[in-house]
Write a protein that holds these residues in place. Structure first.
Motif, short mmCIF file in Angstrom:
data_model
loop_
_atom_site.label_atom_id
_atom_site.label_comp_id
_atom_site.label_asym_id
_atom_site.label_seq_id
_atom_site.Cartn_x
_atom_site.Cartn_y
_atom_site.Cartn_z
N MET A 1 0.82 -1.21 0.00
CA MET A 1 0.00 0.00 0.00
C MET A 1 0.86 1.26 0.00
O MET A 1 0.52 2.26 -0.66
CB MET A 1 -0.94 -0.03 1.21
N LEU A 2 1.96 1.23 0.73
CA LEU A 2 2.86 2.38 0.74
C LEU A 2 3.45 2.62 -0.64
O LEU A 2 3.55 3.76 -1.12
CB LEU A 2 3.97 2.19 1.77
N GLN A 3 3.84 1.55 -1.31
CA GLN A 3 4.45 1.68 -2.63
C GLN A 3 3.45 2.19 -3.67
O GLN A 3 3.79 3.01 -4.53
CB GLN A 3 5.03 0.34 -3.09
N GLN A 4 2.19 1.75 -3.57
CA GLN A 4 1.20 2.19 -4.55
C GLN A 4 0.62 3.57 -4.21
O GLN A 4 -0.11 4.16 -5.00
CB GLN A 4 0.09 1.15 -4.69
N GLY A 5 0.90 4.04 -2.98
CA GLY A 5 0.50 5.39 -2.60
C GLY A 5 -0.90 5.53 -2.04
O GLY A 5 -1.39 6.65 -1.88
N SER A 6 -1.53 4.42 -1.67
CA SER A 6 -2.85 4.47 -1.05
C SER A 6 -3.22 3.10 -0.51
O SER A 6 -2.65 2.09 -0.93
CB SER A 6 -3.92 4.92 -2.07
N GLY A 7 -4.18 3.09 0.39
CA GLY A 7 -4.67 1.82 0.91
C GLY A 7 -5.48 2.01 2.17
O GLY A 7 -5.37 3.03 2.86
N LEU B 1 -1.63 5.40 14.50
CA LEU B 1 -0.69 6.46 14.85
C LEU B 1 0.60 6.37 14.02
O LEU B 1 1.12 7.39 13.54
CB LEU B 1 -0.35 6.41 16.34
N GLU B 2 1.08 5.16 13.85
CA GLU B 2 2.35 4.97 13.14
C GLU B 2 2.21 5.21 11.64
O GLU B 2 3.21 5.53 10.97
CB GLU B 2 2.87 3.56 13.41
N LEU B 3 1.00 5.06 11.11
CA LEU B 3 0.78 5.29 9.68
C LEU B 3 0.10 6.62 9.39
O LEU B 3 -0.32 6.89 8.26
CB LEU B 3 -0.07 4.15 9.10
N ASP B 4 0.02 7.46 10.41
CA ASP B 4 -0.67 8.73 10.27
C ASP B 4 -0.06 9.64 9.22
O ASP B 4 -0.75 10.46 8.62
CB ASP B 4 -0.71 9.45 11.63
N ASP B 5 1.25 9.51 8.99
CA ASP B 5 1.92 10.37 8.01
C ASP B 5 2.02 9.70 6.65
O ASP B 5 2.82 10.10 5.81
CB ASP B 5 3.32 10.75 8.52
N THR B 6 1.19 8.68 6.41
CA THR B 6 1.20 7.95 5.15
C THR B 6 -0.20 7.99 4.53
O THR B 6 -1.17 8.39 5.19
CB THR B 6 1.60 6.47 5.36
N PRO B 7 -0.35 7.55 3.29
CA PRO B 7 -1.68 7.50 2.67
C PRO B 7 -2.45 6.22 2.98
O PRO B 7 -3.42 5.91 2.29
CB PRO B 7 -1.35 7.59 1.17
#
Length: 275
Positions: free
Chosen positions: A120-126, A162-168
């Motif tokens: 999901m991080l690599q594709q930019g969403s999830g 919380l840990e993924l808050d700065d990600t999509p």
């Protein structure tokens, strides 16, 4: 084609219903089941289905790879749903039974989620959706193993958010109360496997538990069909910023409110009367 979604625990109940309905709605659904015969049954209905046993590391990663082959390497949504409840007083529960409960209800979810996050991080969403329970908010007698696994899931998911808050990547919990499913039949089987009724001081309560688990009718007047879980799942799929939590069924709203309002001893008095 709409988003791709992997749903675990699709042999019956919530998972199967959501897989069928999302497939009809045009989503690229990949259902997963632990048993081969359940996989074949869903395939015969026209659904994409893979075998994935959350108690087996090899099966988890193999099932995910088969899913990605179907979705051409993309996974928009993971709906962690597969779980069961191990009944019995904690004092009567073998440690291995508690380990098995956590293996299915938490550790397997972690292993699958951990494998999905980089995709999901690599594709930019999830979106990662965790099907928890009202018993992740409050505890009830003779459900200690399940309570513990769902309380752990709540803390796990809050931390993950919380840990993924700065990600999509967005994280949401669905917290149902009683839902029509095969949950009670599976729980009865686990009780009979691990609990020695005749050696316990809880014999009288256990007989009532077994009677309740053996009924085919709804266990509560508040029991809702699995459609009640599909509704928040669709809200999550349609939202650009889904909420962290979605309550389902009246007991979840009631106990979620009372947990915040009442002192612990007052809440204990109410919960001790619940069956």
């Amino acid at each position: 084609m709409k988003e791709s979604i992997l749903i675990t625990g699709c042999s019956s109940g919530i998972g199967r219903y959501c897989a069928e309905q999302l497939h009809k709605a045009g989503y690229n659904v990949v259902a997963s089941c632990r048993r081969h015969e359940d996989v074949e049954a869903l395939r015969q209905q026209g659904l994409n289905c893979v075998q994935l046993d959350l108690d087996d590391t090899t099966s988890i990663h193999q099932g995910l790879q088969e899913c990605l082959a179907i979705t051409r390497g993309r996974l928009d949504v993971l709906f962690n749903n597969a779980a069961y409840g191990q009944p019995g007083a904690l004092e009567d529960l073998p440690t291995d039974a508690l380990r098995q409960q956590f293996e299915t209800n938490l550790f397997g979810w972690h292993e699958l989620t951990q494998a999905v996050i980089p995709i999901m991080l690599q594709q930019g969403s999830g979106k990662i959706v965790q099907n928890s329970s009202v018993l992740g908010l409050v505890a009830m007698k003779y459900r200690g193993a399940y309570n513990a696994s769902k309380f752990a899931l709540e803390g796990y998911t809050d931390t993950l958010r919380l840990e993924l808050d700065d990600t999509p990547v967005h994280i949401s919990l669905i917290e149902p109360g009683p839902i029509e499913s095969h949950f009670r039949a599976n729980a009865k089987s686990k009780f009979e496997q691990h609990i020695d009724l005749n050696a316990s001081r809880h014999q009288t309560s256990y007989r009532k538990t077994l009677e309740r688990l053996g009924k085919s009718s709804p266990s509560s007047k508040f029991t809702l069909p699995p459609e009640a879980v599909l509704k928040p799942l669709l809200n999550i799929l349609d939202s650009q910023r889904p909420k962290p939590r979605y309550y389902v069924t009246q007991p979840t709203y009631i106990f979620g409110f009372l947990r915040r309002l009442l002192p612990t001893r007052k809440l204990d008095m109410l919960l001790s009367k619940s069956t």
